[in-house]
Scaffold this motif. Sequence first.
Motif, PDB file in Angstrom:
ATOM      1  N   LEU A  20      86.486  10.217  81.405  1.00 21.22           N
ATOM      2  CA  LEU A  20      86.500  10.308  79.952  1.00 21.22           C
ATOM      3  C   LEU A  20      85.291   9.569  79.377  1.00 21.22           C
ATOM      4  O   LEU A  20      85.039   8.415  79.734  1.00 21.22           O
ATOM      5  CB  LEU A  20      87.799   9.690  79.422  1.00 21.22           C
ATOM      6  N   SER A  21      84.534  10.222  78.524  1.00 22.33           N
ATOM      7  CA  SER A  21      83.345   9.581  77.952  1.00 22.33           C
ATOM      8  C   SER A  21      83.741   8.597  76.851  1.00 22.33           C
ATOM      9  O   SER A  21      84.848   8.669  76.296  1.00 22.33           O
ATOM     10  CB  SER A  21      82.405  10.636  77.362  1.00 22.33           C
ATOM     11  N   GLN A  22      82.833   7.691  76.556  1.00 24.12           N
ATOM     12  CA  GLN A  22      83.056   6.762  75.444  1.00 24.12           C
ATOM     13  C   GLN A  22      83.234   7.537  74.149  1.00 24.12           C
ATOM     14  O   GLN A  22      84.083   7.196  73.332  1.00 24.12           O
ATOM     15  CB  GLN A  22      81.889   5.782  75.328  1.00 24.12           C
ATOM     16  N   GLU A  23      82.456   8.572  73.964  1.00 27.25           N
ATOM     17  CA  GLU A  23      82.542   9.401  72.755  1.00 27.25           C
ATOM     18  C   GLU A  23      83.911  10.070  72.641  1.00 27.25           C
ATOM     19  O   GLU A  23      84.521  10.082  71.576  1.00 27.25           O
ATOM     20  CB  GLU A  23      81.436  10.451  72.745  1.00 27.25           C
ATOM     21  N   ALA A  24      84.399  10.624  73.749  1.00 23.49           N
ATOM     22  CA  ALA A  24      85.701  11.291  73.739  1.00 23.49           C
ATOM     23  C   ALA A  24      86.826  10.299  73.441  1.00 23.49           C
ATOM     24  O   ALA A  24      87.740  10.597  72.670  1.00 23.49           O
ATOM     25  CB  ALA A  24      85.945  11.997  75.066  1.00 23.49           C
ATOM     26  N   LEU A  25      86.756   9.121  74.042  1.00 23.95           N
ATOM     27  CA  LEU A  25      87.765   8.090  73.772  1.00 23.95           C
ATOM     28  C   LEU A  25      87.695   7.667  72.315  1.00 23.95           C
ATOM     29  O   LEU A  25      88.724   7.513  71.660  1.00 23.95           O
ATOM     30  CB  LEU A  25      87.563   6.892  74.703  1.00 23.95           C
ATOM     31  N   ALA A  26      86.491   7.479  71.806  1.00 26.86           N
ATOM     32  CA  ALA A  26      86.320   7.081  70.404  1.00 26.86           C
ATOM     33  C   ALA A  26      86.949   8.117  69.473  1.00 26.86           C
ATOM     34  O   ALA A  26      87.671   7.754  68.529  1.00 26.86           O
ATOM     35  CB  ALA A  26      84.837   6.905  70.091  1.00 26.86           C
ATOM     36  N   ARG A  27      86.689   9.382  69.718  1.00 24.78           N
ATOM     37  CA  ARG A  27      87.286  10.450  68.895  1.00 24.78           C
ATOM     38  C   ARG A  27      88.801  10.428  68.991  1.00 24.78           C
ATOM     39  O   ARG A  27      89.504  10.594  67.995  1.00 24.78           O
ATOM     40  CB  ARG A  27      86.761  11.815  69.326  1.00 24.78           C
ATOM     41  N   ARG A  28      89.298  10.204  70.187  1.00 22.19           N
ATOM     42  CA  ARG A  28      90.743  10.197  70.436  1.00 22.19           C
ATOM     43  C   ARG A  28      91.454   9.128  69.605  1.00 22.19           C
ATOM     44  O   ARG A  28      92.579   9.341  69.150  1.00 22.19           O
ATOM     45  CB  ARG A  28      90.981   9.957  71.923  1.00 22.19           C
ATOM     46  N   VAL A  29      90.793   7.969  69.420  1.00 22.40           N
ATOM     47  CA  VAL A  29      91.442   6.859  68.708  1.00 22.40           C
ATOM     48  C   VAL A  29      90.889   6.632  67.303  1.00 22.40           C
ATOM     49  O   VAL A  29      91.315   5.711  66.612  1.00 22.40           O
ATOM     50  CB  VAL A  29      91.396   5.552  69.527  1.00 22.40           C
ATOM     51  N   GLY A  30      89.919   7.443  66.877  1.00 22.35           N
ATOM     52  CA  GLY A  30      89.438   7.377  65.502  1.00 22.35           C
ATOM     53  C   GLY A  30      88.430   6.294  65.189  1.00 22.35           C
ATOM     54  O   GLY A  30      88.441   5.741  64.086  1.00 22.35           O
ATOM     55  N   VAL A  31      87.565   5.974  66.154  1.00 22.49           N
ATOM     56  CA  VAL A  31      86.500   4.994  65.919  1.00 22.49           C
ATOM     57  C   VAL A  31      85.174   5.597  66.381  1.00 22.49           C
ATOM     58  O   VAL A  31      85.130   6.718  66.868  1.00 22.49           O
ATOM     59  CB  VAL A  31      86.761   3.649  66.656  1.00 22.49           C
ATOM     60  N   THR A  32      84.103   4.833  66.254  1.00 20.06           N
ATOM     61  CA  THR A  32      82.797   5.303  66.712  1.00 20.06           C
ATOM     62  C   THR A  32      82.587   4.930  68.173  1.00 20.06           C
ATOM     63  O   THR A  32      83.243   4.032  68.710  1.00 20.06           O
ATOM     64  CB  THR A  32      81.658   4.668  65.893  1.00 20.06           C
ATOM     65  N   GLN A  34      80.063   3.418  69.242  1.00 16.84           N
ATOM     66  CA  GLN A  34      79.540   2.048  69.228  1.00 16.84           C
ATOM     67  C   GLN A  34      80.680   1.020  69.284  1.00 16.84           C
ATOM     68  O   GLN A  34      80.532  -0.034  69.901  1.00 16.84           O
ATOM     69  CB  GLN A  34      78.665   1.820  67.988  1.00 16.84           C
ATOM     70  N   THR A  35      81.806   1.335  68.658  1.00 19.43           N
ATOM     71  CA  THR A  35      82.955   0.429  68.706  1.00 19.43           C
ATOM     72  C   THR A  35      83.483   0.342  70.131  1.00 19.43           C
ATOM     73  O   THR A  35      83.776  -0.758  70.625  1.00 19.43           O
ATOM     74  CB  THR A  35      84.061   0.899  67.748  1.00 19.43           C
ATOM     75  N   ILE A  36      83.592   1.473  70.812  1.00 19.84           N
ATOM     76  CA  ILE A  36      84.064   1.471  72.205  1.00 19.84           C
ATOM     77  C   ILE A  36      83.087   0.690  73.082  1.00 19.84           C
ATOM     78  O   ILE A  36      83.505  -0.113  73.925  1.00 19.84           O
ATOM     79  CB  ILE A  36      84.242   2.913  72.730  1.00 19.84           C
ATOM     80  N   ILE A  37      81.788   0.885  72.873  1.00 26.42           N
ATOM     81  CA  ILE A  37      80.774   0.148  73.632  1.00 26.42           C
ATOM     82  C   ILE A  37      80.949  -1.354  73.436  1.00 26.42           C
ATOM     83  O   ILE A  37      80.918  -2.132  74.394  1.00 26.42           O
ATOM     84  CB  ILE A  37      79.353   0.589  73.219  1.00 26.42           C
ATOM     85  N   ALA A  38      81.147  -1.783  72.190  1.00 29.64           N
ATOM     86  CA  ALA A  38      81.305  -3.209  71.888  1.00 29.64           C
ATOM     87  C   ALA A  38      82.580  -3.781  72.508  1.00 29.64           C
ATOM     88  O   ALA A  38      82.575  -4.897  73.036  1.00 29.64           O
ATOM     89  CB  ALA A  38      81.301  -3.434  70.375  1.00 29.64           C
ATOM     90  N   ILE A  39      83.666  -3.023  72.473  1.00 23.97           N
ATOM     91  CA  ILE A  39      84.917  -3.494  73.071  1.00 23.97           C
ATOM     92  C   ILE A  39      84.755  -3.597  74.587  1.00 23.97           C
ATOM     93  O   ILE A  39      85.099  -4.620  75.183  1.00 23.97           O
ATOM     94  CB  ILE A  39      86.093  -2.564  72.707  1.00 23.97           C
ATOM     95  N   GLU A  40      84.247  -2.545  75.209  1.00 26.80           N
ATOM     96  CA  GLU A  40      84.053  -2.561  76.667  1.00 26.80           C
ATOM     97  C   GLU A  40      83.139  -3.697  77.101  1.00 26.80           C
ATOM     98  O   GLU A  40      83.349  -4.303  78.145  1.00 26.80           O
ATOM     99  CB  GLU A  40      83.457  -1.242  77.150  1.00 26.80           C
ATOM    100  N   GLY A  41      82.126  -3.984  76.301  1.00 23.66           N
ATOM    101  CA  GLY A  41      81.165  -5.036  76.633  1.00 23.66           C
ATOM    102  C   GLY A  41      81.646  -6.433  76.315  1.00 23.66           C
ATOM    103  O   GLY A  41      80.942  -7.409  76.560  1.00 23.66           O
ATOM    104  N   MET A  52      96.561  -0.891  70.201  1.00 23.96           N
ATOM    105  CA  MET A  52      97.727  -0.050  70.469  1.00 23.96           C
ATOM    106  C   MET A  52      97.332   1.421  70.607  1.00 23.96           C
ATOM    107  O   MET A  52      97.847   2.125  71.476  1.00 23.96           O
ATOM    108  CB  MET A  52      98.770  -0.233  69.378  1.00 23.96           C
ATOM    109  N   ARG A  53      96.412   1.885  69.765  1.00 23.17           N
ATOM    110  CA  ARG A  53      95.950   3.276  69.874  1.00 23.17           C
ATOM    111  C   ARG A  53      95.232   3.507  71.200  1.00 23.17           C
ATOM    112  O   ARG A  53      95.423   4.550  71.838  1.00 23.17           O
ATOM    113  CB  ARG A  53      95.037   3.640  68.704  1.00 23.17           C
ATOM    114  N   LEU A  54      94.411   2.543  71.615  1.00 17.60           N
ATOM    115  CA  LEU A  54      93.708   2.670  72.894  1.00 17.60           C
ATOM    116  C   LEU A  54      94.697   2.695  74.054  1.00 17.60           C
ATOM    117  O   LEU A  54      94.600   3.551  74.942  1.00 17.60           O
ATOM    118  CB  LEU A  54      92.702   1.530  73.062  1.00 17.60           C
ATOM    119  N   ALA A  55      95.653   1.788  74.051  1.00 15.71           N
ATOM    120  CA  ALA A  55      96.654   1.747  75.126  1.00 15.71           C
ATOM    121  C   ALA A  55      97.453   3.043  75.159  1.00 15.71           C
ATOM    122  O   ALA A  55      97.651   3.637  76.225  1.00 15.71           O
ATOM    123  CB  ALA A  55      97.578   0.546  74.933  1.00 15.71           C
ATOM    124  N   ARG A  56      97.868   3.511  74.007  1.00 17.75           N
ATOM    125  CA  ARG A  56      98.659   4.744  73.935  1.00 17.75           C
ATOM    126  C   ARG A  56      97.858   5.938  74.452  1.00 17.75           C
ATOM    127  O   ARG A  56      98.407   6.843  75.064  1.00 17.75           O
ATOM    128  CB  ARG A  56      99.113   4.985  72.505  1.00 17.75           C
TER     129      ARG A  56
END
Length: 73
Positions: A20-32, A34-41, A52-56
């Motif tokens: 799953l790409s960062q972009e696809a995950l971001a779309r899935r949970v309603g963020v950008t 860049q937000t996924i990159i910052a969280i992962e980093g 909770m949205r990410l876990a779900r």
Amino acid sequence: MTAPPVGNHLRRLRFEHGGLSQEALARRVGVTRQTIIAIEGGRYAPSLELAMRLARSFDLSVDEVFFWTGDED
């Protein structure tokens, strides 16, 4: 600026879920992406709602995705 005392397994989970790409995950949970990159980093701790949205999105509990890295004070 100090990194938040919250770690995560997002990168591993994305790969375990079919690459799953960062972009696809971001779309899935309603963020950008860049937000996924910052969280992962480890540069950003998500809100409880976003955690909770990410876990779900992986059909997991929040504590299976995120973990505390700070002191136990």
